[in-house]
Structures are given as C-alpha cells and as structure tokens.
Scaffold this motif. Sequence first.
Motif, PDB file in Angstrom:
ATOM      1  N   LEU A  33       0.846  -1.186   0.000  1.00 29.87           N
ATOM      2  CA  LEU A  33       0.000   0.000   0.000  1.00 29.87           C
ATOM      3  C   LEU A  33       0.888   1.244   0.000  1.00 29.87           C
ATOM      4  O   LEU A  33       1.766   1.387   0.856  1.00 29.87           O
ATOM      5  CB  LEU A  33      -0.903   0.004   1.231  1.00 29.87           C
ATOM      6  N   ILE A  34       0.664   2.112  -0.968  1.00 28.32           N
ATOM      7  CA  ILE A  34       1.404   3.374  -1.051  1.00 28.32           C
ATOM      8  C   ILE A  34       0.415   4.501  -0.807  1.00 28.32           C
ATOM      9  O   ILE A  34      -0.429   4.798  -1.655  1.00 28.32           O
ATOM     10  CB  ILE A  34       2.083   3.534  -2.426  1.00 28.32           C
ATOM     11  N   ALA A  35       0.479   5.093   0.374  1.00 24.22           N
ATOM     12  CA  ALA A  35      -0.452   6.155   0.754  1.00 24.22           C
ATOM     13  C   ALA A  35       0.183   7.504   0.441  1.00 24.22           C
ATOM     14  O   ALA A  35       1.293   7.798   0.885  1.00 24.22           O
ATOM     15  CB  ALA A  35      -0.795   6.057   2.234  1.00 24.22           C
ATOM     16  N   VAL A  36      -0.543   8.318  -0.315  1.00 25.37           N
ATOM     17  CA  VAL A  36      -0.016   9.611  -0.745  1.00 25.37           C
ATOM     18  C   VAL A  36      -0.979  10.718  -0.331  1.00 25.37           C
ATOM     19  O   VAL A  36      -2.179  10.653  -0.619  1.00 25.37           O
ATOM     20  CB  VAL A  36       0.185   9.654  -2.273  1.00 25.37           C
ATOM     21  N   SER A  37      -0.454  11.711   0.343  1.00 21.18           N
ATOM     22  CA  SER A  37      -1.213  12.921   0.646  1.00 21.18           C
ATOM     23  C   SER A  37      -0.561  14.072  -0.108  1.00 21.18           C
ATOM     24  O   SER A  37       0.668  14.198  -0.107  1.00 21.18           O
ATOM     25  CB  SER A  37      -1.214  13.204   2.150  1.00 21.18           C
ATOM     26  N   LEU A  80      -1.262  10.614   7.200  1.00 21.44           N
ATOM     27  CA  LEU A  80      -0.385   9.551   6.716  1.00 21.44           C
ATOM     28  C   LEU A  80       0.039   8.617   7.844  1.00 21.44           C
ATOM     29  O   LEU A  80       0.131   7.399   7.654  1.00 21.44           O
ATOM     30  CB  LEU A  80       0.843  10.157   6.036  1.00 21.44           C
ATOM     31  N   GLU A  81       0.284   9.170   9.023  1.00 23.08           N
ATOM     32  CA  GLU A  81       0.668   8.321  10.151  1.00 23.08           C
ATOM     33  C   GLU A  81      -0.499   7.432  10.580  1.00 23.08           C
ATOM     34  O   GLU A  81      -0.310   6.247  10.886  1.00 23.08           O
ATOM     35  CB  GLU A  81       1.139   9.181  11.320  1.00 23.08           C
ATOM     36  N   ASP A  82      -1.716   7.985  10.587  1.00 23.07           N
ATOM     37  CA  ASP A  82      -2.890   7.165  10.903  1.00 23.07           C
ATOM     38  C   ASP A  82      -3.043   6.032   9.889  1.00 23.07           C
ATOM     39  O   ASP A  82      -3.397   4.904  10.249  1.00 23.07           O
ATOM     40  CB  ASP A  82      -4.153   8.030  10.907  1.00 23.07           C
ATOM     41  N   THR A  83      -2.781   6.344   8.632  1.00 22.54           N
ATOM     42  CA  THR A  83      -2.870   5.326   7.582  1.00 22.54           C
ATOM     43  C   THR A  83      -1.809   4.252   7.785  1.00 22.54           C
ATOM     44  O   THR A  83      -2.085   3.053   7.657  1.00 22.54           O
ATOM     45  CB  THR A  83      -2.697   5.979   6.197  1.00 22.54           C
ATOM     46  N   ARG A  84      -0.604   4.672   8.111  1.00 18.99           N
ATOM     47  CA  ARG A  84       0.480   3.710   8.342  1.00 18.99           C
ATOM     48  C   ARG A  84       0.130   2.766   9.486  1.00 18.99           C
ATOM     49  O   ARG A  84       0.296   1.541   9.373  1.00 18.99           O
ATOM     50  CB  ARG A  84       1.785   4.449   8.649  1.00 18.99           C
TER      51      ARG A  84
END
Length: 278
Positions: A33-37, A80-84
């Motif tokens: 998973l690559i989360a991008v903001s 992003l930290e919540d997603t991680r």
Amino acid sequence: MIKSILLAADASRHAVTARDQAIVLAKAYDAKLIAVSVLDVRLLEMPPYLDYAYPFETIAISQFPVELLEGFRVKAERVLEDTRLAAVDEEVAVETRLEEGVPGEVLADLGDTTDIIVIGKRGEHAKWGKDLLGSITEGVVRRAATPVLITELEVSPLRSFAVLYDGSHPANRTLKLVANMATRLQASLQILTAGGKAEEVAQLQDGARRYLEPFGLSVSYHGLKGGPVQVLPEHLKKEPADVVAMGKKGHSLLQRLILGSTAEHLMRVLPVPVLLVP
C-alpha cells in the motif's frame, strides 16, 4: 495481479473508507500500500488567503505565512501516520509519501507505476462545492492510465461485482481485471450488457462467457433493455452488487482527459463503489 495499490489519503470521511478498502484489497493480494497525501498548492491562492490590500493579486507561495503552510503539512502528516498504523495493524506493507502540487495530477501520475488507485468519492474540501463527485477524484479518473476504484462512505465487502460489458477494448480489460479480482476475493460476477438487439447481446455475452469459464466463478448474465444510465440503477436494486466495474473511454496519450458519458454519469450517481478501467 495487483502488487501495489496507490491510496489517495486526506482527512475526509470518504478517504478513511478508501483507506480501509485499500487495506482489504492489499491483504487479499499481499500487495504493498502506497499512501499519498498531496498538499494542494491551489488552496494557497483561494479567496480566504488573499492579501486584501491588493485585492486582485494572490500571495505568492514563497511569501505565504509559514504557520499556515506548516498547518497543512502537519495535518497531512497526521493523516499519513494514521494510515500507516492502520495498515501495520492489518500486517500490510505500507509506504507513505507527502507531495506538493495539484492533487489530481500528482495522484494520477504516481498511479502510472502502481496497479490500481483507490480514492474516496469526495475529498476533505468537497464541502466547498456542490458536485456529487469531488473535483480531485474526477481529476484522477480523467488523467489516470491505471484502474481507479472510487469508494463510498462504507467499506465494501467486495463479494460481488457487476461488469458493464459491451465488447470494447476497455470492457475486455475490465473483464480481465475483475475476473482476477473475483478469483482472489472469491466474489461472484454479473455481466451486464445494455441496449442492442437480443442476438447482439447474446453474442457479446457468449464472448465473455468463453473467457470466464476457465475461472470457475459464479457468474450470471443479464441483458438490460435500455441504456445503462437509465436502467442500471434500477437493476442494482433487484440484483445488488458490491462494486460496479466498467471501462472508461479514452486510453491513448491524447485521450487521457476524455471520459465516456456513461462512465462519467454513473460514477457520480451510483451508491456503490465504481471501478473504472482505462
């Protein structure tokens, strides 16, 4: 195969659902998973941030108050930290990235090196507009050369897919992707062909049937009388599906900003996640 998933991450309710949906998909495929903001540089030029001493000019980004820029950045980093943490809790490999630019363009371009983009139907700034589809989401869909899954406010179990099938190249690519996803997710399929004469519909669906037969999936075939925009919503009330999948018109470099009218309308109004395949 899906080995990498790009998630559009922001602070909206739709984005939280997109995050959870992407994690479900990543677990099923053992994908990264690559989360991008994306810090939207356009927000820095909107009316709330005008220098009213010079009412016809916006403040240059380089002159923008450091505190406000830092506030945007801190908020994005928190998302992003919540997603991680959510991904780690589900034992999903995750990478987070904070970018700057026009979100629709940045996300679509980054999506070129992933297998699928997952994005919420509306973003955190959607309250500023009246569209049923967020402008960032629409920008991603129009520009992306990668399949895009548009999520709703609730996580879909991904146990049933409805595929709009007309025999076109985008429709065939959609069929192949959904067959792979249905196999991995143990989902059922509906193959929907709208309009046309009965023999034409039967011929198209025979082609889909021949392709799907080796997969051993649970598949039903339906001919819809009328155009999909008119009849699909009613069909889904009788035969629900967790996801509606369809091809989007325009897949060459010169046509990437063109959407078919059917796809454009349905992705706005359907109450279930929509998978658009270029």
